[in-house]
Design an enzyme around this catalytic site. Structure first.
Site, short mmCIF file in Angstrom:
data_model
loop_
_atom_site.label_atom_id
_atom_site.label_comp_id
_atom_site.label_asym_id
_atom_site.label_seq_id
_atom_site.Cartn_x
_atom_site.Cartn_y
_atom_site.Cartn_z
N LYS A 212 0.85 -1.19 0.00
CA LYS A 212 0.00 0.00 0.00
C LYS A 212 0.88 1.23 0.00
O LYS A 212 1.99 1.21 0.55
CB LYS A 212 -0.89 0.02 1.24
CG LYS A 212 -2.11 0.92 1.09
CD LYS A 212 -3.18 0.24 0.27
CE LYS A 212 -4.42 1.06 0.11
NZ LYS A 212 -5.51 0.26 -0.50
N THR B 224 -14.59 -2.98 -7.86
CA THR B 224 -14.83 -3.01 -6.41
C THR B 224 -16.34 -3.06 -6.15
O THR B 224 -16.82 -3.87 -5.36
CB THR B 224 -14.19 -1.79 -5.73
OG1 THR B 224 -12.79 -1.81 -6.02
CG2 THR B 224 -14.38 -1.81 -4.22
P1 NAD Z 1 -13.25 7.95 -3.67
O1 NAD Z 1 -12.22 8.92 -3.33
O2 NAD Z 1 -13.58 7.71 -5.10
O3 NAD Z 1 -14.63 8.38 -2.93
C1 NAD Z 1 -14.72 8.59 -1.56
C2 NAD Z 1 -16.15 9.02 -1.23
O4 NAD Z 1 -16.27 9.13 0.20
C3 NAD Z 1 -16.54 10.40 -1.80
O5 NAD Z 1 -17.90 10.43 -2.11
C4 NAD Z 1 -16.23 11.34 -0.62
O6 NAD Z 1 -16.97 12.55 -0.68
C5 NAD Z 1 -16.68 10.45 0.53
N1 NAD Z 1 -16.05 10.84 1.80
C6 NAD Z 1 -14.79 11.26 2.02
N2 NAD Z 1 -14.61 11.56 3.32
C7 NAD Z 1 -15.78 11.31 3.93
C8 NAD Z 1 -16.25 11.44 5.27
N3 NAD Z 1 -15.46 11.92 6.25
N4 NAD Z 1 -17.54 11.10 5.54
C9 NAD Z 1 -18.35 10.65 4.56
N5 NAD Z 1 -17.97 10.52 3.27
C10 NAD Z 1 -16.72 10.85 2.97
O7 NAD Z 1 -12.83 6.60 -2.93
P2 NAD Z 1 -13.21 5.11 -3.34
O8 NAD Z 1 -12.20 4.62 -4.29
O9 NAD Z 1 -14.66 5.02 -3.65
O10 NAD Z 1 -12.91 4.38 -1.94
C11 NAD Z 1 -13.83 4.43 -0.88
C12 NAD Z 1 -13.43 3.38 0.15
O11 NAD Z 1 -13.40 2.11 -0.47
C13 NAD Z 1 -12.04 3.58 0.78
O12 NAD Z 1 -12.05 3.13 2.11
C14 NAD Z 1 -11.17 2.68 -0.06
O13 NAD Z 1 -10.00 2.29 0.62
C15 NAD Z 1 -12.11 1.52 -0.29
N6 NAD Z 1 -11.74 0.73 -1.45
C16 NAD Z 1 -11.75 1.26 -2.71
C17 NAD Z 1 -11.37 0.47 -3.78
C18 NAD Z 1 -11.42 0.99 -5.20
O14 NAD Z 1 -11.11 0.21 -6.11
N7 NAD Z 1 -11.82 2.22 -5.43
C19 NAD Z 1 -10.95 -0.86 -3.57
C20 NAD Z 1 -10.96 -1.35 -2.26
C21 NAD Z 1 -11.35 -0.55 -1.22
#
Ligand code: NAD
Length: 430
Positions: free
Chosen positions: A122, A206
């Site tokens: 990571k 995802t």
């Molecule tokens: P992203 O950056 O595309 O979106 C994040 C979302 O969460 C946005 O809508 C943002 O406004 C919101 N957000 C941010 N801070 C916040 C808060 N304090 N309270 C409420 N909402 C909040 O991120 P993503 O890629 O969708 O990832 C989201 C989660 O999923 C993370 O924990 C990430 O580690 C996990 N994840 C993502 C992937 C992937 O492929 N994108 C894979 C595995 C895990």
């Protein structure tokens, strides 16, 4: 109970909650339990409780106003016992060493659960991409690759997107790596644009994986996705596509949120309308007058709750108020260990992050395989393979939970860590 012992009990509970809020500590706690259940000696825990390697880098970036800003970045590699390490790069102001280390351990667990030939890695950079221009982000992305180039590569450690990083950032990183090595290296990084060797289905992987887990969990709970009420926290890559998939499957998505707040309609939201209006950071709520808070969103009456934003959202403060029948963790670490216990005691089926969000790394693996063989699959082929992996992983963990009478989180850790431990044993490390 005396007043004194009550004070001790409360402070012990508070202490436990504080500790479980520390992602790294709680990950180690569950790994220790999982290895114990599997019968491994303490040396195995000593080996796997920390990443093998953590690199901290300082990245000078020329900003648009001519000044130079120095950013701090990390790359953590948990275990290369099974194969090269793999995991995303996060751009966020709250990135820190402990978090990156914990996330790299989770990637090992995800790869173990889905049976991929990788260990976990990571990375992250402490920055606020919302306050940076396109060109500043490009310079930062390229600077990061130069800084970590010695320890990454298609057969060493393969980065991918995570919070606030996307296919454009992956393209810059791949280009920088290819320039440094002086040959085209699409297998260096995944989550690339299709034209640069990205995989069909990677962008939505995802969310597809979470959807498959929701299907399986609903079957176990004996209800149908059609008409089920879904609440999603976060409307970024994971949350927004998930909302679309759920909507298309006939579920009623009644609330979604971003960092600023949530929109709620008990009759179901118009997801296509929201998708049209969200920006590249997954924000949209400021366009609406009547919003509720993220705290209120989590406690809404619904069948399925999906935290898809950030960590530590379901805690002892609100676990008793969660009304969903199933909680599927799309985000990494949204539920603390204490809250997991409370949900489990209340009969809520919790599908843990390391299983629910493993679709992303699975299709990243498919992307890497396609890059290595130079032969590309259709979206249908990718989806078919993803469904097989996710359903099998879900079933294995569900059965492990039943067999050992443990919750799904501990079962997932047992399945995930077993592969790492077996590989380390065969290599003669422990
Ligand atoms: P992203 O950056 O595309 O979106 C994040 C979302 O969460 C946005 O809508 C943002 O406004 C919101 N957000 C941010 N801070 C916040 C808060 N304090 N309270 C409420 N909402 C909040 O991120 P993503 O890629 O969708 O990832 C989201 C989660 O999923 C993370 O924990 C990430 O580690 C996990 N994840 C993502 C992937 C992937 O492929 N994108 C894979 C595995 C895990």
């Amino acid at each position: 109970m005396t007043a004194n012992s009550m004070t001790t009990e409360i402070s012990k509970e508070q202490q436990e909650e504080k500790e479980s809020l520390n992602l790294f500590y709680s990950t180690q706690t569950v790994i220790q339990k999982a290895l114990g259940k599997l019968g491994y000696p303490n040396e195995m825990y000593e080996l796997l409780k920390e990443p093998l390697r953590l690199l901290t880098v300082r990245i000078p970036v020329r900003m648009d106003d001519g000044t130079v800003k120095i950013f701090t970045g990390y790359r953590s590699q948990h275990s290369d016992a099974v194969g090269p390490t793999k995991g995303g790069v996060r751009f966020h102001p709250e990135v820190n060493e402990e978090e990156v280390k914990a996330l790299s351990i989770w990637m090992s667990l995800k790869c173990g659960i889905t049976n991929l030939p990788y260990g976990g890695g990571k990375g992250g950079i402490i920055c606020d991409p919302k306050k940076m221009s396109f060109r500043e982000l490009e310079r930062l992305s390229r600077g990061y690759v130069r800084a970590i180039s010695q320890i990454v590569g298609p057969t060493k450690d393969i980065p991918a997107p995570d919070v606030y990083t996307n296919s454009q950032i992956m393209a810059w990183m791949m280009d920088e790596y290819s320039r440094l090595r002086e040959f085209d290296s699409p297998g260096f990084i995944t989550g690339k644009p299709i034209v640069l060797g990205g995989s069909q289905g990677r962008e939505t992987a995802t969310a597809r994986g979470v959807t498959i887990c929701i299907d399986e969990a609903a079957k176990k709970k004996g209800f149908n996705i059609q008409g089920a009420r879904v609440v999603i926290q976060g409307f970024g890559n994971a949350g927004s596509y998930l909302a679309k998939f759920m909507h298309d499957a006939g579920a009623k998505v009644i609330a979604v949120s971003d960092v600023y707040g949530a929109v709620h309609d008990p009759n179901g939201l118009d997801i296509d309308y929201l998708l049209d209006r969200r920006d590249s950071f997954g924000t949209f709520s400021q366009l609406f007058k009547n919003t509720i808070s993220n705290k209120e969103l989590l406690e809404l009456d619904c069948d399925i709750l999906v935290p898809a934003a950030i960590s530590n959202q379901i805690t002892v403060e609100n676990a008793a108020n969660i009304k969903a029948k199933i909680v599927v963790e799309a985000a990494n670490g949204p539920t603390t260990l204490e809250a997991t216990k409370i949900l489990s005691e209340r009969g809520v089926l919790l599908v843990p992050d390391i299983l629910a969000s493993a679709g992303g790394v699975t299709v990243s693996y498919f992307e890497w395989v396609q890059n290595n063989q130079g032969y590309y699959w259709t979206e249908e082929e990718v989806d078919e393979k993803l469904v097989k992996v996710m359903v099998h992983s879900f079933e294995t963990i569900y059965e492990t939970a039943q067999k050992h009478q443990v919750d799904m989180r501990l079962a997932a850790y047992m399945v995930g860590i077993r592969k790492m431990a077996e590989a380390a044993s065969f290599r003669g490390w422990v």
